[in-house]
Design an enzyme around this catalytic site. Structure first.
Site, PDB file in Angstrom:
ATOM      1  N   HIS A  53       0.855  -1.134   0.194  1.00  2.91           N
ATOM      2  CA  HIS A  53      -0.033  -0.020  -0.089  1.00  2.91           C
ATOM      3  C   HIS A  53       0.710   1.272   0.075  1.00  2.91           C
ATOM      4  CE1 HIS A  53      -3.908  -1.971   1.796  1.00  2.91           C
ATOM      5  NE2 HIS A  53      -3.329  -2.733   0.715  1.00  2.91           N
ATOM      6  N   GLU A  55       0.946   3.967   1.827  1.00  3.86           N
ATOM      7  CA  GLU A  55       1.822   4.392   3.078  1.00  3.86           C
ATOM      8  C   GLU A  55       2.711   3.075   3.619  1.00  3.86           C
ATOM      9  OE1 GLU A  55      -2.798   5.117   3.462  1.00  3.86           O
ATOM     10  OE2 GLU A  55      -1.732   3.788   2.385  1.00  3.86           O
ATOM     11  N   CYS A  83      -5.783   2.483   5.941  1.00  2.00           N
ATOM     12  CA  CYS A  83      -6.679   1.042   6.264  1.00  2.00           C
ATOM     13  C   CYS A  83      -5.976   0.329   7.466  1.00  2.00           C
ATOM     14  CB  CYS A  83      -6.435   0.107   5.090  1.00  2.00           C
ATOM     15  SG  CYS A  83      -4.799  -0.537   4.884  1.00  2.00           S
ATOM     16  N   CYS A  86      -2.367  -0.432   7.209  1.00  2.00           N
ATOM     17  CA  CYS A  86      -1.505   0.487   7.187  1.00  2.00           C
ATOM     18  C   CYS A  86      -1.341   1.578   8.706  1.00  2.00           C
ATOM     19  CB  CYS A  86      -2.028   1.545   6.067  1.00  2.00           C
ATOM     20  SG  CYS A  86      -1.626   1.025   4.334  1.00  2.00           S
TER      21      CYS A  86
END
Length: 156
Positions: A53, A55, A83, A86
């Site tokens: 992801h 991040e 999310c 993350c």
């Protein structure tokens, strides 16, 4: 640069990522002392990695740049509310602050819905949809006991 300018960079990364076909509509940057030290975009499909992801990629890049496993004194700007995965990574990285643009609801509206994960985490292990079973806990505690005895370890 202002907070808004930093956020615009995270948003720009998210747009470029979609246009390039490399991944989902997510971008993130890490800022320290008023300058961008790392960038990340969603690379889940490009890398065949569900943890890639924006991040997480930005955190990995920033930690390499800082030669540290923590983002002390840093700020994270992300184009979407993090999310659960993350968010966990962000808490472990310990930045000073997180800024986000789109919300969980915005992401859910386009097919990135994490609500089921939040709901699962609230359930006891034996009631979750993903079966979980504890095995060999007594044996596994040996590594923890060894860790506790080390005097010159680096805590994190």
């Amino acid at each position: 640069m202002t907070k808004e300018e930093f956020m615009r960079e995270a948003i720009r990364l998210s747009i470029v990522n979609v246009e390039s076909g490399k991944g989902g509509p997510f971008g993130a940057i890490v800022v320290k002392d008023g300058r961008i030290i790392a960038r990340g975009t969603n690379q889940v499909t490009a890398l065949h990695d569900p943890t890639a992801h924006a991040e997480v990629i930005a955190i990995r890049n920033a930690c390499r740049e800082l030669e540290s496993f923590q983002l002390e004194g840093c700020e994270l700007y992300t184009s979407c509310e993090p999310c659960p995965m993350c968010l966990g990574a962000i808490y472990w990285a310990r930045p000073a602050k997180v800024y986000f643009a789109n919300t969980q609801r915005d992401a859910a509206a386009i097919g990135f819905d994490d609500q089921h994960i939040y709901e699962e985490l609230a359930l006891p292990h034996n009631q979750r949809r993903l079966p979980q079973e504890q095995l060999l806990a007594d044996e596994a505690l040996e590594a923890f006991a060894l860790w506790q005895k080390i005097e010159n370890k680096t805590p994190y």
